[in-house]
Scaffold this motif. Sequence first.
Motif, mmCIF file in Angstrom:
data_model
loop_
_atom_site.group_PDB
_atom_site.id
_atom_site.type_symbol
_atom_site.label_atom_id
_atom_site.label_comp_id
_atom_site.label_asym_id
_atom_site.label_seq_id
_atom_site.Cartn_x
_atom_site.Cartn_y
_atom_site.Cartn_z
ATOM 1 N N LEU A 36 0.838 -1.210 0.000
ATOM 2 C CA LEU A 36 0.000 0.000 0.000
ATOM 3 C C LEU A 36 0.867 1.252 0.000
ATOM 4 C CD1 LEU A 36 -2.577 -1.328 2.570
ATOM 5 C CD2 LEU A 36 -3.165 -0.518 0.280
ATOM 6 N N PRO A 37 0.420 2.300 -0.709
ATOM 7 C CA PRO A 37 1.224 3.531 -0.760
ATOM 8 C C PRO A 37 1.265 4.271 0.577
ATOM 9 C CG PRO A 37 -0.867 3.802 -1.930
ATOM 10 C CD PRO A 37 -0.817 2.377 -1.497
ATOM 11 N N ARG A 38 2.341 4.982 0.795
ATOM 12 C CA ARG A 38 2.510 5.766 2.036
ATOM 13 C C ARG A 38 2.060 7.203 1.810
ATOM 14 N NH1 ARG A 38 6.825 3.341 5.240
ATOM 15 N NH2 ARG A 38 7.189 5.358 6.175
ATOM 16 N N ASP A 39 1.624 7.853 2.866
ATOM 17 C CA ASP A 39 1.206 9.273 2.844
ATOM 18 C C ASP A 39 0.222 9.529 1.699
ATOM 19 O OD1 ASP A 39 3.062 9.969 4.942
ATOM 20 O OD2 ASP A 39 4.652 9.789 3.443
ATOM 21 N N TYR A 40 -0.721 8.667 1.513
ATOM 22 C CA TYR A 40 -1.548 8.662 0.310
ATOM 23 C C TYR A 40 -3.040 8.859 0.589
ATOM 24 C CZ TYR A 40 -3.117 6.947 -4.276
ATOM 25 O OH TYR A 40 -3.694 6.824 -5.508
ATOM 26 N N HIS A 76 1.274 0.930 10.669
ATOM 27 C CA HIS A 76 1.052 0.858 9.221
ATOM 28 C C HIS A 76 -0.032 1.855 8.788
ATOM 29 C CE1 HIS A 76 3.715 -2.328 8.158
ATOM 30 N NE2 HIS A 76 3.150 -3.208 8.947
ATOM 31 N N ILE A 77 -1.135 1.846 9.529
ATOM 32 C CA ILE A 77 -2.251 2.739 9.174
ATOM 33 C C ILE A 77 -1.766 4.191 9.173
ATOM 34 C CG2 ILE A 77 -4.482 3.618 10.044
ATOM 35 C CD1 ILE A 77 -5.088 0.661 10.861
ATOM 36 N N HIS A 78 -0.956 4.527 10.163
ATOM 37 C CA HIS A 78 -0.417 5.880 10.264
ATOM 38 C C HIS A 78 0.404 6.229 9.012
ATOM 39 C CE1 HIS A 78 2.034 9.190 11.986
ATOM 40 N NE2 HIS A 78 0.923 9.437 12.656
ATOM 41 N N THR A 79 1.191 5.255 8.524
ATOM 42 C CA THR A 79 2.033 5.566 7.344
ATOM 43 C C THR A 79 1.178 5.688 6.067
ATOM 44 O OG1 THR A 79 2.512 3.269 6.764
ATOM 45 C CG2 THR A 79 4.053 4.320 8.256
ATOM 46 N N LYS A 129 -2.255 10.466 4.688
ATOM 47 C CA LYS A 129 -1.629 11.786 4.501
ATOM 48 C C LYS A 129 -1.616 12.497 5.850
ATOM 49 C CE LYS A 129 -3.860 12.958 0.123
ATOM 50 N NZ LYS A 129 -5.031 13.675 -0.401
ATOM 51 N N LYS A 130 -0.836 13.538 5.969
ATOM 52 C CA LYS A 130 -0.891 14.364 7.179
ATOM 53 C C LYS A 130 -2.327 14.910 7.305
ATOM 54 C CE LYS A 130 1.382 18.119 9.604
ATOM 55 N NZ LYS A 130 0.144 18.719 10.071
ATOM 56 N N MET A 166 -13.987 5.118 17.273
ATOM 57 C CA MET A 166 -13.033 6.204 17.485
ATOM 58 C C MET A 166 -12.727 6.909 16.177
ATOM 59 S SD MET A 166 -10.354 4.879 20.339
ATOM 60 C CE MET A 166 -9.861 6.515 20.821
ATOM 61 N N LYS A 167 -12.609 8.200 16.275
ATOM 62 C CA LYS A 167 -12.173 9.007 15.131
ATOM 63 C C LYS A 167 -10.873 9.712 15.531
ATOM 64 C CE LYS A 167 -13.434 12.797 12.096
ATOM 65 N NZ LYS A 167 -14.492 13.674 11.588
ATOM 66 N N CYS A 168 -9.840 9.569 14.686
ATOM 67 C CA CYS A 168 -8.529 10.177 14.972
ATOM 68 C C CYS A 168 -8.013 10.860 13.717
ATOM 69 C CB CYS A 168 -7.500 9.107 15.323
ATOM 70 S SG CYS A 168 -8.108 7.817 16.375
ATOM 71 N N THR A 169 -7.013 11.701 13.886
ATOM 72 C CA THR A 169 -6.340 12.264 12.717
ATOM 73 C C THR A 169 -4.829 12.067 12.861
ATOM 74 O OG1 THR A 169 -6.571 14.392 13.817
ATOM 75 C CG2 THR A 169 -7.978 14.032 11.942
ATOM 76 N N LYS A 170 -4.171 11.985 11.722
ATOM 77 C CA LYS A 170 -2.704 11.837 11.725
ATOM 78 C C LYS A 170 -2.073 13.187 11.970
ATOM 79 C CE LYS A 170 1.107 10.542 8.646
ATOM 80 N NZ LYS A 170 1.531 9.619 7.609
ATOM 81 N N LYS A 171 -1.248 13.252 12.996
ATOM 82 C CA LYS A 171 -0.579 14.532 13.321
ATOM 83 C C LYS A 171 0.556 14.796 12.348
ATOM 84 C CE LYS A 171 0.086 13.893 17.866
ATOM 85 N NZ LYS A 171 0.518 14.170 19.223
#
Length: 265
Positions: free
Chosen positions: A126-130, A152-155, A158-159, A260-265
């Motif tokens: 799977l692509p990163r930051d995508y 993995h999910i974090h990578t 996208k930001k 849960m709902k989160c965002t990538k910092k």
Amino acid sequence: MPLENFYIIGHFRGGFTLDKTSLTINKHSWDEAATRFFGRNPLPEYGPLAPSEEELNLFGDVSGLRVLDVGCGSGHSLKYMNDHGANELWGLDLSTVQITAAQKVLEKSNVPFHLFESPMEENPGLPRDYFDIVYSIYALGWTTNMKQTLQHIHTYLKKDGVFIFSWEHPLHNRIRRDHDTFTVAKSYHEEGSYKHPAWNEPAYMQQYRISTYINLLIETGFRIEQLIEDVSLTEEDRERHENQWYSYDQAKLIPTTFIMKCTKK
Ligand SMILES: C[S@@+](CC[C@H](N)C(=O)[O-])C[C@H]1O[C@@H](n2cnc3c(N)ncnc32)[C@H](O)[C@@H]1O
């Protein structure tokens, strides 16, 4: 990727170790059980007796977005994303039967879709930051390595990308029902792998406390936006969940599901 080549060597903080055996057993069990779960509780549902996306609106407008479904099962949640205008549909699942079902369900989608038969503990390419959104509906608690899966999910995101998941509430399987009596059958503090009593074929799920999810998400680099423990107790829910594993009467006392709902910092 073939499971023969897949090893989990992680030790969870709780102190337990797992190897590829649990994954091999779970893959077999899911291949056997897949048809029973075909299209069960996909989006807009988050799980049994849980409020739905129509009430919560956690995803917002997904039109034009790239989405990834972790533990996509029969593909019905990805179909929901297609129906709501997502631009790219990606999914992964451990089970061959589930991935085959998802291919059929998504056949008529009007945007590209990419499905991977893979454990979520691994990146199958799977692509990163995508991705704008990664989500997982009632699948994350199957992972034999939560920390690695969250990393993995974090990578993949996208930001500022969004991660939404639902899973069985940790209190649910600690409580046993005997007619009108509910007993705490297991300590809330106990974490790790357990053999699920409701499965005919052996199946190993993982249990963690809510604080463990929260702390692992923070450690991985997520910002937590929302934690939902509400239950849905409509007349329709009462009919659907009479004498089921996720029962209406139990849901009146404790949540069946958490979201849960989160965002990538
Ligand atoms: C309850 S189903 C999920 C349904 C699906 N998310 C939906 O919205 O319709 C759980 C899924 O998790 C998958 N699964 C179990 N362990 C897994 C693992 N380690 N990696 C990836 N998928 C896994 C199973 O094959 C099954 O399809």
